[in-house]
Write a protein that holds these residues in place. Sequence first.
Motif, mmCIF file in Angstrom:
data_model
loop_
_atom_site.group_PDB
_atom_site.id
_atom_site.type_symbol
_atom_site.label_atom_id
_atom_site.label_comp_id
_atom_site.label_asym_id
_atom_site.label_seq_id
_atom_site.Cartn_x
_atom_site.Cartn_y
_atom_site.Cartn_z
ATOM 1 N N ARG A 184 -14.384 -31.429 -5.768
ATOM 2 C CA ARG A 184 -13.553 -32.544 -6.202
ATOM 3 C C ARG A 184 -13.658 -32.670 -7.715
ATOM 4 N N GLY A 185 -12.645 -33.236 -8.316
ATOM 5 C CA GLY A 185 -12.677 -33.416 -9.756
ATOM 6 C C GLY A 185 -11.349 -33.900 -10.282
ATOM 7 N N GLN A 186 -11.230 -33.897 -11.596
ATOM 8 C CA GLN A 186 -9.979 -34.305 -12.230
ATOM 9 C C GLN A 186 -8.990 -33.148 -12.265
ATOM 10 N N ARG A 187 -7.749 -33.451 -12.030
ATOM 11 C CA ARG A 187 -6.662 -32.486 -12.170
ATOM 12 C C ARG A 187 -5.417 -33.246 -12.608
ATOM 13 N N LYS A 188 -4.588 -32.570 -13.356
ATOM 14 C CA LYS A 188 -3.371 -33.220 -13.846
ATOM 15 C C LYS A 188 -2.167 -32.351 -13.522
ATOM 16 N N PRO A 189 -1.444 -32.675 -12.448
ATOM 17 C CA PRO A 189 -0.210 -31.943 -12.150
ATOM 18 C C PRO A 189 0.787 -32.085 -13.297
ATOM 19 N N GLN A 247 -9.847 -26.395 -13.535
ATOM 20 C CA GLN A 247 -10.048 -25.526 -14.699
ATOM 21 C C GLN A 247 -8.932 -25.704 -15.721
ATOM 22 N N ALA A 248 -7.681 -25.762 -15.284
ATOM 23 C CA ALA A 248 -6.550 -25.849 -16.211
ATOM 24 C C ALA A 248 -6.579 -27.136 -17.030
ATOM 25 N N TRP A 249 -7.081 -28.226 -16.444
ATOM 26 C CA TRP A 249 -7.112 -29.515 -17.132
ATOM 27 C C TRP A 249 -8.292 -29.623 -18.094
ATOM 28 N N GLU A 250 -9.413 -28.987 -17.746
ATOM 29 C CA GLU A 250 -10.639 -29.215 -18.516
ATOM 30 C C GLU A 250 -10.941 -28.159 -19.569
ATOM 31 N N PHE A 257 -15.898 -25.182 -16.833
ATOM 32 C CA PHE A 257 -16.971 -26.142 -16.578
ATOM 33 C C PHE A 257 -16.985 -26.470 -15.086
ATOM 34 N N LEU A 258 -16.495 -27.636 -14.685
ATOM 35 C CA LEU A 258 -16.575 -28.039 -13.276
ATOM 36 C C LEU A 258 -15.721 -27.163 -12.365
ATOM 37 N N GLY A 259 -14.664 -26.574 -12.916
ATOM 38 C CA GLY A 259 -13.813 -25.708 -12.106
ATOM 39 C C GLY A 259 -14.498 -24.430 -11.666
ATOM 40 N N LYS A 260 -15.673 -24.134 -12.234
ATOM 41 C CA LYS A 260 -16.414 -22.923 -11.886
ATOM 42 C C LYS A 260 -17.817 -23.207 -11.371
ATOM 43 N N SER A 261 -18.418 -24.305 -11.815
ATOM 44 C CA SER A 261 -19.862 -24.482 -11.621
ATOM 45 C C SER A 261 -20.258 -24.943 -10.235
#
Length: 414
Positions: A184-189, A247-250, A257-261
């Motif tokens: 889970r995390g932040q994402r921006k469509p 990943q695309a947002w961060e 960062f969070l998209g991989k860790s």
Amino acid sequence: MTEASALDLPGDDLFGADNLPYGLFTDPGPHDARTTPDGRDAGQPRIGVRYGAYVLDAGAAATEFGSPHAELLREPLLNPLLAAGRPVWQAVRAELREWLTGGAERRAATARHLRPLAEVELRLPFEVADYVDFYSSEHHAANVGRIFRPGSDPLTPNWKHLPIGYHGRAGTVVVSGTPVVRPRGQRKPPTAEAPLFGPSTRLDIEAEVAFVVGAPSRLGEPVGQDAFRDHVFGVCLLNDWSARDLQAWEYVPLGPFLGKSFQTSVSPWITPVDALDAARTRPPARDFPLLPYLDDGDGAVAEPGGFDLRITVTLNGRRIAEPPFSSMYWTAQQQLAHLTVNGASLRTGDLYASGTVSGPEPDQLGSLLEVTEGKGPFLADGDEVTLSAWAPGPDGARIGLGEVTGRIEPSPGG
């Protein structure tokens, strides 16, 4: 099958005497204070060496045969053996081959320490110190560049001058078979005015090859390409799961960062570098002159730095790609030289990965991002991904790399 006949492998077995990868295993519980034949706790992890469809209890065999390396092989993880250095790695490998392929009496004694793979539980074979992930496939980098930066040069200006990489999270490296919980995390469509929070909807794979550091180095002393064999113990497959929407947002401006860790999966088997001598190959031609510490042209290094590894990616049992590792632009030797050229030290258990392996053909792409040109579909809950690979061995044989598998589980709370 008798114990002795378990040592008689067919000539085409991927895990014969020319391979001998190391792992860690336990007996399935409960253990109720049971002990092994050589007096160890049956619930304690033990170093195993894969031979065909069996695991050799390396510590028990070493104890019976009076090996000077018995103490190392009786440890509950591989790190002490990794730290012992190449002369010990070579001596232990020679002993293992003699135990498994020697005379009838020795083979009979060795067979008593074999366990069927189906009867043991495999563990993460070493304690990961630091984790670095590179970006070394020109085909992958160009494909991703075209998706993320349409209309501009797909490769960044530095790409062919240095192996790009980033430091990942060692604590979330797990052994094959560990469930992959959707992060889970932040994402921006693109159509949203503000970021959203929730489970990733663009969960992806990255088919990679990783290298395990054994002997450490001193802080402030770079490690050159020709010291690769002195420091790198072995090779394994790795899946660096990626949440592309997070990943695309961060990632601007500091990168992954969070998209991989959240999780990285590795094989339970570490194939010694010395088992892959026949797979050594030259990397692709270089388009620009390289700085001396990265130069791998004729006469610059003692041996070619590429490895001819043939990877297969399956999704729910269906083959979706066969990425060729021989096409990687940057080699493991160059990656080692680059990650230490600033004086950064190596630690026993360091893990560094190649980055996604992709080839030039449509059926050679190591990520769903590339397969679908960024459109999806990506991984659904319940999907299972498996990476497998083999390499050329001596006299026409094949060397297998242990599989790495992960199954996607839903994010807590949906």
